[in-house]
Design an enzyme around this catalytic site. Structure first.
Site, PDB file in Angstrom:
ATOM      1  N   ASP A  82       0.886  -1.157   0.000  1.00 54.87           N
ATOM      2  CA  ASP A  82       0.000   0.000   0.000  1.00 54.87           C
ATOM      3  C   ASP A  82       0.931   1.215   0.000  1.00 54.87           C
ATOM      4  O   ASP A  82       2.107   1.086   0.323  1.00 54.87           O
ATOM      5  CB  ASP A  82      -0.884  -0.030   1.255  1.00 54.87           C
ATOM      6  CG  ASP A  82      -1.905   1.095   1.265  1.00 54.87           C
ATOM      7  OD1 ASP A  82      -2.295   1.545   0.173  1.00 54.87           O
ATOM      8  OD2 ASP A  82      -2.294   1.516   2.358  1.00 54.87           O
ATOM      9  N   PHE A  83       0.447   2.355  -0.368  1.00 53.86           N
ATOM     10  CA  PHE A  83       1.310   3.540  -0.464  1.00 53.86           C
ATOM     11  C   PHE A  83       1.284   4.355   0.834  1.00 53.86           C
ATOM     12  O   PHE A  83       2.238   4.343   1.588  1.00 53.86           O
ATOM     13  CB  PHE A  83       0.880   4.394  -1.667  1.00 53.86           C
ATOM     14  CG  PHE A  83       1.900   5.433  -2.032  1.00 53.86           C
ATOM     15  CD1 PHE A  83       2.877   5.156  -2.960  1.00 53.86           C
ATOM     16  CD2 PHE A  83       1.884   6.677  -1.429  1.00 53.86           C
ATOM     17  CE1 PHE A  83       3.844   6.094  -3.285  1.00 53.86           C
ATOM     18  CE2 PHE A  83       2.838   7.633  -1.738  1.00 53.86           C
ATOM     19  CZ  PHE A  83       3.816   7.336  -2.672  1.00 53.86           C
TER      20      PHE A  83
END
Length: 172
Positions: free
Chosen positions: A16-17
């Site tokens: 995920d960022f």
């Protein structure tokens, strides 16, 4: 070590960022405060602002603050004007992430980024931090936040593009 065991089990590692690969909170809080100020509104408590990390902005303004669609669209516009020029650069990669990703890549692991952040911004930041060369694929949302793409849909897109059939060898 542990990384070696992990890469033996998984041949695709998806990150995920926001809040996982990159700490984007300071920049997001900065640009939210600017947006509220420009709308002539009081700045919500930090507990409310923290809920904005992750979900799409249009959703967050409506859900956490009860904005109408029109208010939310205006707020998103004001947020983006600041975020894309200033706020975005107040982010930082978490310590050790670049080294870990490099080690995984050396062992032949495919690295992907799966984010609900607009894909253009995620790619801009990956390039800014010099991480783009370590990442095989980055898929995010389009510019139109009204689209209903889910995290599952984003992951599915990545797996198709990587031609990955065995989901047991993938970790998010």
């Amino acid at each position: 070590g542990k990384e070696w065991q992990m890469s033996m089990k998984y041949n695709v590692v998806l990150w995920d960022f926001d809040g996982t690969l990159v700490d984007t909170s300071e920049g997001i809080f900065h640009s939210l405060r600017i947006a509220f100020a420009r709308m002539g509104m009081p700045i919500p408590k930090i507990e409310i602002l923290e809920k904005f990390i992750g979900p799409p902005m249009l959703y967050s303004f409506q859900t956490f603050l009860g904005f109408t669609l029109e208010q939310a669209e205006e707020a998103v516009q004001l947020f983006r004007e600041d975020y894309e020029t200033k706020g975005i650069y107040k982010s930082q990669v978490y310590d050790g992430m670049e080294k870990l990703i490099e080690q995984l890549r050396e062992q032949g692991t495919k690295i992907g980024v799966a984010t609900l952040k607009p894909e253009r911004l995620a790619k801009l930041l990956l390039k800014y931090f010099g991480l783009d060369s370590h990442i095989d694929i980055c898929v995010g949302t389009g510019e139109d936040e009204g689209t209903t793409i889910s995290k599952a849909g984003i992951i599915e897109t990545i797996l198709q593009r990587l031609d990955c059939k065995d989901k047991s060898r993938v970790v998010l």
